[in-house]
Design a protein around this motif. Structure first.
Motif, mmCIF file in Angstrom:
data_model
loop_
_atom_site.group_PDB
_atom_site.id
_atom_site.type_symbol
_atom_site.label_atom_id
_atom_site.label_comp_id
_atom_site.label_asym_id
_atom_site.label_seq_id
_atom_site.Cartn_x
_atom_site.Cartn_y
_atom_site.Cartn_z
ATOM 1 N N SER A 174 24.540 113.052 -28.118
ATOM 2 C CA SER A 174 25.832 113.338 -27.556
ATOM 3 C C SER A 174 26.721 112.801 -28.485
ATOM 4 O O SER A 174 28.289 113.454 -28.275
ATOM 5 N N ILE A 175 26.653 112.122 -29.532
ATOM 6 C CA ILE A 175 27.827 111.872 -30.710
ATOM 7 C C ILE A 175 27.856 113.031 -31.268
ATOM 8 O O ILE A 175 28.911 113.355 -31.714
ATOM 9 N N MET A 176 26.976 113.844 -31.660
ATOM 10 C CA MET A 176 26.999 115.005 -32.466
ATOM 11 C C MET A 176 28.035 116.216 -31.682
ATOM 12 O O MET A 176 28.676 116.827 -32.315
ATOM 13 N N GLU A 177 27.485 116.095 -30.506
ATOM 14 C CA GLU A 177 28.405 117.067 -29.490
ATOM 15 C C GLU A 177 29.751 116.853 -29.434
ATOM 16 O O GLU A 177 30.655 117.917 -29.560
ATOM 17 N N VAL A 178 30.003 115.544 -29.269
ATOM 18 C CA VAL A 178 31.679 115.161 -29.547
ATOM 19 C C VAL A 178 32.314 115.418 -30.798
ATOM 20 O O VAL A 178 33.280 115.998 -30.933
ATOM 21 N N CYS A 179 31.423 115.125 -32.001
ATOM 22 C CA CYS A 179 32.057 115.713 -33.129
ATOM 23 C C CYS A 179 32.092 117.039 -33.430
ATOM 24 O O CYS A 179 33.340 117.400 -34.027
ATOM 25 N N GLN A 180 31.515 118.031 -32.878
ATOM 26 C CA GLN A 180 31.227 119.298 -32.939
ATOM 27 C C GLN A 180 32.817 119.725 -32.267
ATOM 28 O O GLN A 180 33.445 120.414 -32.742
ATOM 29 N N ALA A 181 32.936 119.011 -31.017
ATOM 30 C CA ALA A 181 34.232 119.511 -30.084
ATOM 31 C C ALA A 181 35.407 119.016 -30.865
ATOM 32 O O ALA A 181 36.434 119.866 -30.753
ATOM 33 N N ALA A 182 35.356 118.034 -31.310
ATOM 34 C CA ALA A 182 36.776 117.457 -32.224
ATOM 35 C C ALA A 182 36.704 118.358 -33.463
ATOM 36 O O ALA A 182 37.952 118.783 -33.705
ATOM 37 N N ASP A 183 35.854 118.857 -34.108
ATOM 38 C CA ASP A 183 35.982 119.534 -35.194
ATOM 39 C C ASP A 183 36.604 120.889 -34.838
ATOM 40 O O ASP A 183 37.520 121.205 -35.703
ATOM 41 N N ILE A 184 36.033 121.428 -33.908
ATOM 42 C CA ILE A 184 36.716 122.907 -33.435
ATOM 43 C C ILE A 184 37.930 122.485 -32.997
ATOM 44 O O ILE A 184 38.832 123.574 -33.403
ATOM 45 N N ALA A 185 38.339 121.617 -32.555
ATOM 46 C CA ALA A 185 39.729 121.498 -32.003
ATOM 47 C C ALA A 185 40.618 121.144 -33.026
ATOM 48 O O ALA A 185 41.774 122.012 -33.045
ATOM 49 N N LYS A 186 40.336 120.293 -34.135
ATOM 50 C CA LYS A 186 41.029 119.915 -35.123
ATOM 51 C C LYS A 186 41.261 121.229 -35.995
ATOM 52 O O LYS A 186 42.541 121.630 -36.521
ATOM 53 N N ASP A 226 38.206 128.687 -25.208
ATOM 54 C CA ASP A 226 39.693 128.617 -24.950
ATOM 55 C C ASP A 226 40.341 128.478 -25.877
ATOM 56 O O ASP A 226 40.116 128.277 -27.185
ATOM 57 N N ASP A 227 41.886 128.931 -25.849
ATOM 58 C CA ASP A 227 42.799 128.915 -27.056
ATOM 59 C C ASP A 227 43.187 127.242 -27.092
ATOM 60 O O ASP A 227 43.735 126.746 -26.338
ATOM 61 N N LEU A 228 42.956 126.704 -28.433
ATOM 62 C CA LEU A 228 43.047 125.248 -28.708
ATOM 63 C C LEU A 228 44.371 124.815 -29.234
ATOM 64 O O LEU A 228 45.018 123.989 -29.363
ATOM 65 N N LYS A 229 45.151 125.864 -29.848
ATOM 66 C CA LYS A 229 46.558 125.477 -30.705
ATOM 67 C C LYS A 229 47.400 124.961 -29.662
ATOM 68 O O LYS A 229 47.786 125.572 -28.696
ATOM 69 N N GLY A 230 47.787 123.681 -30.312
ATOM 70 C CA GLY A 230 49.006 122.971 -29.394
ATOM 71 C C GLY A 230 48.456 122.315 -28.339
ATOM 72 O O GLY A 230 49.278 121.818 -27.587
ATOM 73 N N GLU A 231 47.235 122.720 -27.969
ATOM 74 C CA GLU A 231 46.715 121.870 -26.533
ATOM 75 C C GLU A 231 46.441 120.351 -26.891
ATOM 76 O O GLU A 231 46.056 119.885 -28.189
ATOM 77 N N ASP A 232 46.643 119.637 -25.897
ATOM 78 C CA ASP A 232 46.193 118.162 -25.851
ATOM 79 C C ASP A 232 44.700 118.131 -25.434
ATOM 80 O O ASP A 232 44.485 118.285 -23.985
ATOM 81 N N VAL A 233 43.799 117.930 -26.189
ATOM 82 C CA VAL A 233 42.450 118.111 -25.864
ATOM 83 C C VAL A 233 41.945 116.581 -25.580
ATOM 84 O O VAL A 233 41.909 115.603 -26.254
ATOM 85 N N ILE A 234 41.093 116.674 -24.303
ATOM 86 C CA ILE A 234 40.496 115.477 -24.003
ATOM 87 C C ILE A 234 38.883 115.854 -23.863
ATOM 88 O O ILE A 234 38.335 116.693 -23.137
ATOM 89 N N ILE A 235 37.881 115.129 -24.899
ATOM 90 C CA ILE A 235 36.548 115.456 -24.962
ATOM 91 C C ILE A 235 35.896 114.432 -24.207
ATOM 92 O O ILE A 235 36.005 113.167 -24.383
ATOM 93 N N GLY A 252 37.880 114.523 -36.127
ATOM 94 C CA GLY A 252 39.239 114.874 -35.837
ATOM 95 C C GLY A 252 39.722 114.041 -34.465
ATOM 96 O O GLY A 252 40.815 114.188 -34.145
ATOM 97 N N VAL A 253 38.772 113.206 -33.957
ATOM 98 C CA VAL A 253 39.194 112.386 -32.874
ATOM 99 C C VAL A 253 40.534 111.413 -33.097
ATOM 100 O O VAL A 253 40.194 110.623 -34.293
ATOM 101 N N GLN A 254 41.480 111.329 -32.548
ATOM 102 C CA GLN A 254 42.620 110.535 -32.981
ATOM 103 C C GLN A 254 42.367 109.195 -32.003
ATOM 104 O O GLN A 254 43.057 108.161 -32.195
ATOM 105 N N HIS A 286 41.208 124.402 -35.184
ATOM 106 C CA HIS A 286 42.140 125.493 -34.251
ATOM 107 C C HIS A 286 43.436 124.951 -33.962
ATOM 108 O O HIS A 286 44.320 125.174 -33.054
ATOM 109 N N LYS A 287 43.778 123.556 -34.698
ATOM 110 C CA LYS A 287 45.390 123.008 -34.592
ATOM 111 C C LYS A 287 45.799 122.695 -33.178
ATOM 112 O O LYS A 287 46.736 122.847 -32.632
#
Length: 284
Positions: free
Chosen positions: A65-77, A45-54, A124-126, A79-80
């Motif tokens: 499980s931790i590495m998967e979340v870190c990967q998802a957050a890294d991608i989201a970060k 998906d296009d991630l720019k400007g989105e509010d992402v919930i992992i 990138g998790v806030q 791609h802004k």
């Protein structure tokens, strides 16, 4: 703008339910595994400007499980994304939140909860949202290291569910039981909430110790006597069931009536002994 829900491997069904809420969308993703066991997450998906919930659970396979979340957050970060929230229904490594040293112990220990928080922040998790974290400093907003976090306590829902499910239960004859010192703040918090609706609720807490071999033993109880009372033992998790089994034995030996046990996280790791043999009246 919509909330983009990324469902990780251990929590896809929960993520799909969240994505049905108004203003939410389920993200298309793919998890690839290399021959050496290394994983790679791909988001479409296009991630720019989105509010992402992992959304993820730490079981099974805490490390993955931790590495998967870190990967998802890294991608989201990268791609802004506008914001990145990680939701763990069960937070792995949450129990090791202190460096505990004993006089007869030479080994040095890590603070794994702090390590995990650093990994999530760096990725990138806030904001971290957890259900009934084992070592939460507070039952609401708090911080792990510098990572903002929210702990959502679930015990009161479990207790109310039991009272609705079992008609013979009533709050007038009920005692909530903390199986050890760590569960005491959690049980007190549940009682504070329930008393607003149901009036005064009694409590008992058990005192446990470990002998020289490290075996668990319940040595005392404090609070209201369990004799002829209906009891609900409340804990955040049942891992091997050792604490719960010993709690039931102690309460039975003190004349308890019916005993129920509730816990948010049912891990049930293999070990000698079985809750089915412990004379717990009903368990969840």
């Amino acid at each position: 703008m919509t909330a983009l829900i990324i469902g990780c491997s251990n929590a896809k069904e929960i993520a799909k339910k969240l994505a049905k809420e108004p203003g939410a969308k389920f993200a298309k993703s793919e998890m690839r595994t290399f021959p050496d066991g290394e994983t790679k997450l791909v988001l479409y998906d296009d991630l720019k400007g989105e509010d992402v919930i992992i959304v993820q659970s730490g079981l099974p396979n805490s490390n993955k499980s931790i590495m998967e979340v870190c990967q998802a957050a890294d991608i989201a970060k990268h791609h802004k994304a506008n914001s990145i929230i990680a939701v763990f229904t069960y937070l792995p490594y949450g129990r090791q939140d202190k460096r505990i040293y004993k006089k007869d112990q030479k080994g040095k220990q890590p603070n794994t909860r702090k390590i995990v928080s650093k990994m999530l922040m760096q990725s990138g998790v806030q904001l971290l949202v957890v259900l009934d974290e084992h070592a939460a400093d507070d039952f609401g907003k708090y911080k792990i290291n510098k990572l903002k976090a929210v702990n959502i306590p679930c015990g009161k829902y479990l207790v109310e569910y039991l009272v609705e499910k079992y008609e013979e239960l009533n709050f007038d004859n009920l005692i909530l039981v903390a199986p050890d010192a760590g569960a005491l703040p959690r049980v007190k918090q549940i009682i504070d909430v329930l008393e607003k609706k149901h009036g005064k609720i009694d409590m008992t807490n058990l005192i446990k110790e470990r002998d020289s071999n490290g075996d668990l033993e319940m040595v005392d109880l404090k609070g209201m006597s369990p004799k002829d009372r209906d009891l609900i033992i409340v804990d955040d998790m049942i891992c091997t069931g050792g604490t719960m089994l010993e709690a039931v034995k102690m309460l039975r030996n003190n004349g308890a009536g019916k005993i129920y046990a509730v816990a948010t996280h049912g891990i049930f790791a293999p070990k000698d002994g079985d809750l089915n043999d412990s004379k717990v009246t009903g368990k969840m």
